[in-house]
Design a protein around this motif. Structure first.
Motif, short mmCIF file in Angstrom:
data_model
loop_
_atom_site.label_atom_id
_atom_site.label_comp_id
_atom_site.label_asym_id
_atom_site.label_seq_id
_atom_site.Cartn_x
_atom_site.Cartn_y
_atom_site.Cartn_z
N SER A 96 41.43 44.05 35.67
CA SER A 96 42.47 44.46 34.72
C SER A 96 43.69 45.00 35.46
O SER A 96 44.84 44.70 35.11
CB SER A 96 41.93 45.53 33.77
N ALA A 99 45.62 42.10 36.93
CA ALA A 99 46.45 41.41 35.95
C ALA A 99 47.71 42.21 35.65
O ALA A 99 48.81 41.65 35.50
CB ALA A 99 45.64 41.18 34.67
N MET A 103 51.61 40.83 36.46
CA MET A 103 52.69 40.72 35.47
C MET A 103 53.86 41.62 35.83
O MET A 103 55.03 41.28 35.59
CB MET A 103 52.15 41.08 34.08
N THR A 121 58.35 34.36 35.00
CA THR A 121 57.31 34.87 34.10
C THR A 121 57.19 33.92 32.91
O THR A 121 58.03 33.93 32.00
CB THR A 121 57.63 36.28 33.60
N ALA A 123 54.35 31.94 30.05
CA ALA A 123 53.07 32.17 29.36
C ALA A 123 51.86 31.58 30.09
O ALA A 123 50.81 32.22 30.14
CB ALA A 123 53.15 31.62 27.93
N GLY A 126 49.95 33.87 32.38
CA GLY A 126 49.05 34.85 31.79
C GLY A 126 47.64 34.31 31.67
O GLY A 126 46.65 35.02 31.95
N SER A 129 46.06 34.19 35.08
CA SER A 129 45.60 35.52 35.49
C SER A 129 44.20 35.79 34.96
O SER A 129 43.35 36.34 35.67
CB SER A 129 46.57 36.59 34.98
N ALA A 130 43.95 35.42 33.72
CA ALA A 130 42.62 35.64 33.13
C ALA A 130 41.56 34.86 33.91
O ALA A 130 40.46 35.37 34.14
CB ALA A 130 42.63 35.23 31.66
N LEU A 224 49.81 35.01 42.30
CA LEU A 224 48.57 35.42 41.64
C LEU A 224 47.38 35.29 42.58
O LEU A 224 46.46 36.12 42.55
CB LEU A 224 48.35 34.57 40.38
#
Length: 240
Positions: A96, A99, A103, A121, A123, A126, A129-130, A224
């Protein structure tokens, strides 16, 4: 009474089931049997004809597990994870935090690149990242699959826009081509499929042309990946 065993199966692509020994009437073995197995609900029904008696006999076998095809709703049911135990707090905290840091850094880069009309940046990062922080060992989170999909799908989006222009046809064709590309190359990475849609609808990316294959998707993934290495090190060495 006598016992026998039947092996019942289906066409190519179906499973074969070994039916345990059945106790059939002794009279049924006085002549050859013509077994006619079929599925009825969740039961395996063995129908056979005895030639000498000219009669049809049936036996129903209730399987210990479902032999019929799963229902449509089975895919919507909640299936608990098969993990041996609940993850420790550090295994939740470090991904967490990774992440959050990712961001934050992407947002800072956006501020630096804003005067040049660029943004990093997006979508899809994101979703990346997960994958990288929560499921680093998943096939879709492997570096080769990620970069192959990010670069290839972004290029497909630019090509679809160049040939078909903005509109629904370009979106449909690009997504379909991305799915085919990932299956053919064996690099399935779901977040990358959104890159063509982002390019077709995002006028601010059009000036990048085929440089879009490297930026912002692939470039953002490099950042990342660096943060992921830090997260994995913290998970391995600082547990609580």
């Amino acid at each position: 009474m006598s016992s026998t065993t039947f092996v019942c199966g289906g066409n190519c692509g179906t499973n074969y089931y070994m039916v345990p020994p059945l106790s059939l009437p002794k009279s049924s073995f006085s002549s050859p049997l013509l077994p006619l197995p079929f599925i009825k609900g969740k039961r395996l029904v063995l129908d056979y004809w005895t030639v000498s008696h000219k009669r049809r006999r049936g036996h129903v076998v209730v399987a210990s597990s479902d032999v019929a095809s799963p229902s449509f709703w089975d895919g919507w049911k909640f299936k608990p994870s098969k993990a041996a135990s609940t993850p420790c707090f550090s295994d939740i905290l470090w991904p967490s935090a990774g992440a959050f840091a990712a961001m934050a850094l992407l947002g800072k880069l956006d501020q630096l690149l804003a005067p040049k009309g660029l943004s990093i940046t997006i979508a899809p990062l994101g979703a990346v990242s997960a994958l990288l922080f929560a499921t680093p060992s998943a096939p879709s989170a492997q570096k080769y699959s990620m970069f192959m999909a990010q670069i290839g799908c972004a290029a497909i989006g630019v090509l679809a826009f160049t040939i078909l222009g903005p509109g629904l046809l370009a979106k449909c064709a690009s997504v379909a081509a991305c799915v085919a590309y990932m299956i053919y190359t064996g690099t399935v990475h779901p977040p990358a499929v959104s890159l063509p849609l982002l390019f077709i609808d995002g006028a601010k990316f059009h000036h990048l042309n085929f440089w879009y294959a490297l930026y912002p998707g692939a470039a953002g993934c490099i950042l990342l990946c660096l943060i992921q290495e830090v997260v994995l090190y913290l998970k391995e060495n600082f547990k609580f």
